[in-house]
Scaffold this motif. Structure first.
Motif, short mmCIF file in Angstrom:
data_model
loop_
_atom_site.label_atom_id
_atom_site.label_comp_id
_atom_site.label_asym_id
_atom_site.label_seq_id
_atom_site.Cartn_x
_atom_site.Cartn_y
_atom_site.Cartn_z
N GLY A 288 39.82 91.23 37.61
CA GLY A 288 40.95 91.48 36.73
C GLY A 288 42.26 90.97 37.31
O GLY A 288 43.08 90.36 36.60
N VAL A 289 42.45 91.21 38.61
CA VAL A 289 43.68 90.73 39.27
C VAL A 289 43.71 89.20 39.27
O VAL A 289 44.75 88.59 38.98
CB VAL A 289 43.75 91.28 40.70
N ILE A 290 42.58 88.59 39.59
CA ILE A 290 42.51 87.12 39.61
C ILE A 290 42.79 86.55 38.23
O ILE A 290 43.51 85.55 38.09
CB ILE A 290 41.12 86.68 40.11
N ALA A 291 42.23 87.18 37.20
CA ALA A 291 42.46 86.71 35.84
C ALA A 291 43.94 86.79 35.48
O ALA A 291 44.50 85.88 34.85
CB ALA A 291 41.63 87.52 34.85
N GLY A 292 44.59 87.88 35.89
CA GLY A 292 46.01 88.02 35.62
C GLY A 292 46.84 86.97 36.34
O GLY A 292 47.76 86.37 35.75
N LEU A 293 46.51 86.72 37.60
CA LEU A 293 47.24 85.69 38.36
C LEU A 293 46.98 84.31 37.77
O LEU A 293 47.90 83.47 37.69
CB LEU A 293 46.80 85.73 39.82
N GLY A 294 45.74 84.07 37.37
CA GLY A 294 45.42 82.78 36.75
C GLY A 294 46.16 82.59 35.43
O GLY A 294 46.62 81.48 35.12
N ALA A 295 46.27 83.67 34.66
CA ALA A 295 46.99 83.59 33.39
C ALA A 295 48.47 83.28 33.63
O ALA A 295 49.08 82.49 32.89
CB ALA A 295 46.84 84.89 32.62
N TYR A 296 49.04 83.88 34.66
CA TYR A 296 50.44 83.60 34.98
C TYR A 296 50.62 82.12 35.35
O TYR A 296 51.57 81.47 34.90
CB TYR A 296 50.90 84.48 36.14
N THR A 297 49.69 81.62 36.15
CA THR A 297 49.76 80.19 36.51
C THR A 297 49.63 79.32 35.28
O THR A 297 50.37 78.35 35.11
CB THR A 297 48.66 79.86 37.53
N TRP A 299 50.14 80.00 31.97
CA TRP A 299 51.13 80.09 30.90
C TRP A 299 52.57 80.00 31.38
O TRP A 299 53.46 79.63 30.61
CB TRP A 299 50.93 81.39 30.11
N LYS A 300 52.82 80.35 32.64
CA LYS A 300 54.20 80.34 33.14
C LYS A 300 54.49 79.15 34.05
O LYS A 300 55.54 78.51 33.93
CB LYS A 300 54.49 81.65 33.90
N LEU A 301 53.58 78.87 34.97
CA LEU A 301 53.85 77.82 35.95
C LEU A 301 53.44 76.43 35.48
O LEU A 301 54.14 75.45 35.74
CB LEU A 301 53.14 78.15 37.28
N MET A 302 52.29 76.34 34.81
CA MET A 302 51.79 75.02 34.47
C MET A 302 52.72 74.21 33.57
O MET A 302 52.88 73.00 33.78
CB MET A 302 50.39 75.11 33.85
N PRO A 303 53.37 74.82 32.56
CA PRO A 303 54.31 74.01 31.77
C PRO A 303 55.43 73.40 32.61
O PRO A 303 55.85 72.26 32.35
CB PRO A 303 54.87 75.02 30.75
N GLN A 304 55.88 74.13 33.63
CA GLN A 304 56.90 73.59 34.52
C GLN A 304 56.33 72.49 35.42
O GLN A 304 57.00 71.48 35.70
CB GLN A 304 57.49 74.72 35.38
N ALA A 315 52.70 79.89 46.56
CA ALA A 315 52.66 81.33 46.85
C ALA A 315 51.70 82.05 45.91
O ALA A 315 50.89 82.89 46.34
CB ALA A 315 54.05 81.93 46.74
N TRP A 316 51.77 81.72 44.62
CA TRP A 316 50.89 82.39 43.65
C TRP A 316 49.43 82.01 43.87
O TRP A 316 48.54 82.86 43.76
CB TRP A 316 51.33 82.03 42.22
#
Length: 343
Positions: A288-297, A299-304, A315-316
């Motif tokens: 669950g934690v990995i899925a959350g971190l992956g989702a952040y990467t 939806w938030k980081l990949m567009p940038q 870091a993430w």
């Protein structure tokens, strides 16, 4: 501090975090599964009992590194050799080293499991190891893994000389094939659904290794190259999503089968009162934690990253890989844990 020094420290930090987390997870699992000695029964040495999961963690992490470094070439593509080749000149020898560590840890695990199989013996001989290989499926599996890892190292050496004329897809395929015997090296499997659980475990292992290896290779080698990272990360994101779904589904299936088909325990009792059930819960929490971190990467980081902007991906990704390492440590003990309460 130069960029090369910063990158080198980042590589060491990622590797240190993953290995440390894996060992910590394995030791937590060992503590959960520890049982009181039975009078009159020969006991396995504590050194052997603790060393086996630690070596197995190192085996798994070296397999992750081997496959991830081979997969990196596929992720960055072959159409920009001026950009990708400097990265691959680092990845290829690292892949050879990882494959050699993979083979070595498989052989060390073989020796340790032979010692576990013969708890009353104070010494081991080559014939003892040979007997273990002949009599026990786990012995054969570890030997096959060692041979395939050495073969992978041989292909890697050819790639050092000939580059991508030795296709990365072949190295990735061989690495994944070498993972297939690994589920046999544990002994937690329910024979009522043995064929299904073995297939499920193999899919689980391959998805976890491909996911972790790809992320680790990018975190170590691509974070300083925004152009290649912008090309590779979207491709990896699709693979990671598939691996997450497959890994979570197969892991849950295996855990439910092991617990629900135990005739001596109720389902919830098996989940909460046995070390096996507790380790399943720990792995689910990690997932669950990995899925959350992956989702952040995603939806938030990949567009940038696609826009070539600076991000905190290193870091993430390191945090995500650390949790993955912890999950690998739990998994190593889980494959050897019976579904019974500790006494």
């Amino acid at each position: 501090m130069t960029q090369a020094e910063t990158t080198s420290r980042a590589r060491v930090a990622v590797l240190f975090c993953v290995v440390t987390a894996g060992i910590v997870g394995a030791l937590i699992g060992v503590a959960l599964t520890a049982t009181a000695p039975v009078p009159g029964v020969a006991q396995v040495s504590e050194v052997v009992s603790v060393s086996i999961p630690i070596v197995r963690v190192l085996l798994d992490i070296s397999a992750v590194a081997t496959i991830g470094l081979a997969l990196l070439s596929v992720l960055v593509g072959y159409d920009r050799p001026k950009l990708s080749e400097p990265i691959m000149r680092i990845a290829r020898p690292a892949g050879v080293a990882a494959a050699l560590v993979w083979a070595t840890t498989a052989l060390v695990a073989l020796i340790l499991q032979t010692a576990e199989y013969r708890p009353g013996s104070s010494t081991l001989s080559i014939s003892d190891v040979g007997s273990y290989i002949a009599d026990v499926g786990a012995g054969k599996a570890l030997l096959i893994v060692a041979v395939l890892a050495l073969l992978h190292a041989g292909l890697g050496i050819l790639a050092l000389k000939h580059g991508e004329k030795v296709p990365a897809e072949v190295r990735v395929g061989l690495g994944l094939f070498a993972l297939l015997p690994l589920p046999v090296t544990g002994h937690a499997s329910n024979w009522n659904y043995h064929d299904y659980t073995m297939i499920s475990m193999e899919l689980h292992v391959m998805s976890a290794v491909a996911w972790t290896g790809g992320l680790g290779a990018m975190a170590v080698l691509l974070v300083g190259n925004r152009t290649l990272l912008a090309h590779a990360l979207p491709r990896f994101s699709k693979l990671a999503t598939l691996c997450l779904i497959l890994g979570a589904a197969t892991g849950l299936f295996n855990g439910l089968i092991e617990i629900s088909l135990n005739p001596s325990l109720g389902f919830w009792e098996g989940v909460f009162t046995t070390p096996y059930g507790q380790l399943v819960l720990a792995k689910l929490l990690c997932t669950g934690v990995i899925a959350g971190l992956g989702a952040y990467t995603r939806w938030k980081l990949m567009p940038q990253i696609v826009r070539h902007n600076r991000t905190a991906l290193a870091a993430w990704a390191t945090l995500e890989l650390t949790v993955m390492g912890l999950a690998f440590g739990f998994a190593v003990v889980l494959t050897r844990a019976p579904v019974v309460p500790t006494t």
